[in-house]
Design an enzyme around this catalytic site. Structure first.
Site, PDB file in Angstrom:
ATOM      1  N   GLY A 304       0.800  -1.059  -0.106  1.00  0.00           N
ATOM      2  CA  GLY A 304       0.010   0.078   0.058  1.00  0.00           C
ATOM      3  C   GLY A 304       0.848   1.401   0.083  1.00  0.00           C
ATOM      4  N   GLU A 341       0.902   6.329   7.322  1.00  0.00           N
ATOM      5  CA  GLU A 341       2.559   6.445   7.112  1.00  0.00           C
ATOM      6  C   GLU A 341       2.994   7.800   7.773  1.00  0.00           C
ATOM      7  OE1 GLU A 341       3.746   4.248   5.494  1.00  0.00           O
ATOM      8  OE2 GLU A 341       1.714   3.374   5.035  1.00  0.00           O
TER       9      GLU A 341
END
EC number: 3.4.11.-
Length: 837
Positions: A304, A341
């Site tokens: 991802g 992230e």
């Protein structure tokens, strides 16, 4: 090689074991004979304009600066699939410390360990700083690891190429010789040489660029902060960007194909990223340490996203959001992955695990904090009530099998690190950290996090150091009897989780609480030993009718307690009791039959919304799984579903559907049960369906034939009931589609029930583990189990799908037992209910 490798303990530039003379328990870790300071990397990147092939490369160079910690005649780095240059470019050693410098007499690649071994004519001197220079040749790889080539087709039908990286867990050694382990933190100075017309990006901002005599451009980037090799990143592309600068001076940019940026497909991610960094700086009370952060979409990406410090790489379909085709699920996906992230910039980047066995702390923490970040930028979504569905429900099923594993998993070979990027690492990790934050309190939790981050900044740490900081914070805040390590070891060092059995004394207003290891298959034998005897420290939260869901009562259940007495605060015999409020605890709850009936009656009343949505969904999920485990009469679970006829909330319906799908899966081949089950489901969903209907909001319309709102359902249905023709059509559309459409098509292609089609999946997009799970989840006959066991006997090496196959055997056995024990019960229960009785 026995003198070359030894596992080390490396913290803050200090080597605690300096012998580096022999192996220990991790023979594939590099010896700690040197303390790493910095690496200078020079790479030349080019593409042939006509054919897209990789141009012949001149020498690349890496300069490794280190201090000798133990006298040694060998310098050992990681390197794989690289050619070290000899002759005029032979490796060399220099020093500015005024000592006689050893000469490299030979070198060789030890492929088993992916080592480059440099042999010296005499020992390095302890305490002296040296620079090892290595010239090498490498090519842009075609795989999706290391330094590799990607491409896309632009609006003019031209194939455009880009060079990009993915270093985690062991990709840096494929790009350049280095110390490729997380404990070897260093600063990096990167120079990328490329043709005109391309833009080069790295972790840090551009320092200067020079146009060489041959017309190529050399971009030199600022020296990075201390970080491990797996966070290093660089990209050379013809992308454009959209960006902003925060009030603190942080520059944020979103990079993508020029046509996507001009269409505004990076705007939402930019808004989210800018806001979340500011929120995290306030939440952690630790500033973001870099001057810029780039987010870049990659056309072919195996995961991802990757949290490279200052240059985060994403799959296109996850980073980019097309506001012309609004979709709540895609918008949620973009916000969550950007939030995930960015959380790594603190947890994982600023403070890094010492070895791959600490991966869960990085990923679990980011998987929890992403919900806080997402909730901050989308406050109207009520994000945390979705946690029970998206993060907790699925992993509770995975973790109830004997083939599960502890969340802290020893990694004895770097190859094993790839196997631990699973639901246990991400979702169980997130769940138990959320539970920890809840029982110590948010302010205490954040105080402990701040101390942990500041104490270990730019260094490495293990989980016990986090537990220590949170314990100290808790004691400062008055929780003098709490030892976080004692509690959390029971959740991280043994697999599984408990079910709390709550039996009420309706005359006294109390309850007796006991715990036991929850297994979906009660006949299964757990072979893995546990130092805790599969018992846990459980923060049991609970409330009663009329009580508080925001500040519920809590009682601790200890592993050494047989029974805990719970004071229910005067709850009457007609009042229900509910435990595990908002499913913050990582456990299931079973009640005595009377309390189950009180809960069922309340849900079937007009006051059902007094119970929060995540707890309404949890009740059904717990009940069905307890029924599968033969700990609850299935009729109670089935009766609980009757209230869904009045439910209108996304979370309870989603959790109920996931739990109830099991019945359809197991009894799908039993025609009378299947038909009656379908009729019952239609009865439950029809009022909701008729209320919502197929009437579209104005924003749902676009120029496509299928409205965005319905695409996932239409695509999945076509693939599920179609064949290879439909699947191939979807695959071709996927190859040509924009990122938002690719995500829908990718999910839809997994709806196929054809094992031949599933076996043809490209593993870069569909993991073998997911294929195994998809194919075997419906197995419920003895023949299925026999065939599966015979397959494993005939094919003993299952590679990355080993755990998935073990889970498949466990699940098939559990399905077989459930079908045998409950077929007559569900056959007797269904007919009247499916007619509305």
């Amino acid at each position: 090689m026995s003198g070359f490798a030894k596992r080390y303990s490396f913290r803050s530039g200090k080597v605690h074991d300096e012998s580096c003379k022999s192996y220990n328990s991790r023979p594939f870790a590099i010896a700690a004979c040197c303390v790493l300071f910095c690496l200078g990397i020079g790479l030349i990147i080019g593409f042939e304009a006509g054919r897209g092939g990789v141009e012949s490369k001149p020498w690349q160079q890496v300069n490794v600066t280190l201090r000798c910690a133990t006298p040694t005649r060998y310098v050992i780095l990681h390197a794989a699939e690289l050619d070290v240059v000899s002759g005029d470019g032979t490796p060399g050693v220099t020093s500015n410390d005024g000592v006689t410098v050893p000469r490299i007499t030979s070198w060789f690649l030890y492929t088993e360990n992916q080592y480059l071994v440099l042999e010296l004519d005499k020992e390095l001197t302890k305490g002296v700083v040296y620079t090892v220079s290595i010239n090498f040749r490498g090519t842009l790889r075609d795989g999706l690891i290391g330094f590799y080539r990607s491409s896309y087709v632009n609006n003019d039908g031209q194939t455009r190429y880009l060079a990009t990286t993915h270093m985690q867990p062991m990709g840096a050694r494929l790009a350049f010789p280095c110390f490729d382990e997380p404990a070897f933190k260093a600063t990096f100075t990167v120079t990328l040489v490329h043709r005109d017309g391309y833009t080069a990006l790295a972790n840090m901002p551009l320092e200067n660029n020079v146009t060489r005599n041959d017309g190529w451009i050399a971009d030199r980037f600022q020296r990075s902060v201390r970080m491990p090799t797996y966070l290093l990143a660089f990209v050379v592309s013809d992308y454009t960007s959209v960006g902003t600068v925060s009030s603190s001076g942080l520059e944020t940019r979103i990079w993508a194909r020029p046509e996507y940026i001009s269409a505004g497909m990076g705007d939402y991610a930019l808004d989210v990223a800018d806001k979340i960094v500011a929120y995290y700086e306030e939440y952690f009370d630790v500033p973001f340490p870099l001057p810029k952060i780039d987010h870049i979409s990659i056309p072919d990406y195996s995961i991802g996203a990757m949290e490279n410090w200052g240059l985060i790489t994403y799959a296109e379909s996850l980073l980019l959001y097309d506001t012309r085709k609004p979709s709540a699920s895609r918008k949620r996906g973009t916000a969550r992955i950007v939030a995930h992230e960015l959380a790594h910039m603190w947890f994982g980047n600023l403070v890094t695990m010492e070895w791959w066995d600490g991966t869960w702390l990085n990923e679990g923490f980011a998987s929890y904090v992403e919900y806080l970040g997402y909730g901050y930028v989308e406050p109207d979504v009520n994000v945390m009530e979705q946690f029970a569905y998206y993060r907790c429900q699925g992993v509770l099923e995975d973790d109830s099998l004997t083939s599960s594993r502890p969340i802290f998993q020893p990694v004895n070979h770097p190859d094993e690190s790839r196997e631990i990027f699973d639901s246990i690492t991400y979702s169980k990790g997130a769940s138990i950290l959320r539970m920890l934050g809840n029982f110590v309190g948010e302010n205490t939790f954040r105080k402990g996090l701040k101390s942990y981050l500041e104490r270990n900044a730019y260094s490495n740490a293990v989980q016990d150091e986090l537990w220590e900081e949170i314990t100290l914070a808790a004691r400062e805040d008055g929780q003098t009897d709490l030892d976080v390590k004692t509690v959390m070891d029971t959740w991280t060092l043994q697999m599984g989780y408990p079910v709390v059995n709550l039996t009420r004394d309706y005359g006294r207003g109390t309850a007796q609480a006991t715990q036991q290891h929850f297994l979906l298959d009660p006949t299964a034998t757990v072979s893995a030993p546990s130092d805790f005897g599969y018992r846990w420290h459980i923060p049991l939260t609970y409330t009663t009718r009329g009580g508080s869901f925001d500040e519920p009562d809590q009682v601790w259940m200890r592993p050494d307690q047989g029974t805990s007495t719970v004071n229910l605060g005067g709850a009457g015999s007609d009042d229900w009791v509910l435990a595990n409020i908002h499913r913050v605890g990582y456990y299931r709850v079973n009640y005595d039959p009377t309390n189950w009936r009180l809960l069922i009656d309340h849900l079937n009343s007009s006051l059902y919304e007094e119970i929060p949505p995540d707890n309404r969904g949890t009740l059904i999920d717990d009940a069905f799984n307890l029924g599968r485990a033969s700990q609850l009469d299935l009729s109670i679970a089935l009766d609980l579903t009757r209230y869904l006829v009045r439910e209108r909330h996304f979370v309870p319906w989603s959790m109920a559907k996931a739990a109830m799908n099991y019945v359809e899966t197991v009894f799908g081949s039993v025609s009378d049960i299947y038909n009656n089950w379908q009729a019952y489901m239609v009865q439950l969903i029809s009022p909701f369906y008729n209320e919502v209907g197929w009437t579209l909001q104005q924003s749902d319309y676009n120029t496509d034939h299928i409205p965005e709102t319905f695409k996932s359902t239409v695509y999945c249905t076509a693939i599920r009931y179609g064949g290879s023709r439909e699947w191939d059509f979807a695959w071709q559309r996927y190859l040509e589609a924009e990122p938002s459409e690719q995500n829908l098509l990718l999910s839809a292609m997994a709806c196929s029930r054809d094992t031949v089609i599933l076996s043809s999946y490209d593993e870069t997009q569909f993991t073998m583990a997911s294929i195994v799970s998809s194919v075997t989840k419906q197995f419920s006959a003895q023949e299925d189990l026999d065939n599966l066991e015979q397959f494993l006997k005939d094919h003993p090496n299952q590679g990355t799908a080993t755990r998935a196959f073990s889970q498949a055997v466990d699940n098939t056995g559990a399905n077989l037992r459930f079908r045998r024990d409950n077929e007559s019960k569900i056959r007797a229960w269904l007919p009247g209910r499916s007619r509305g009785n």
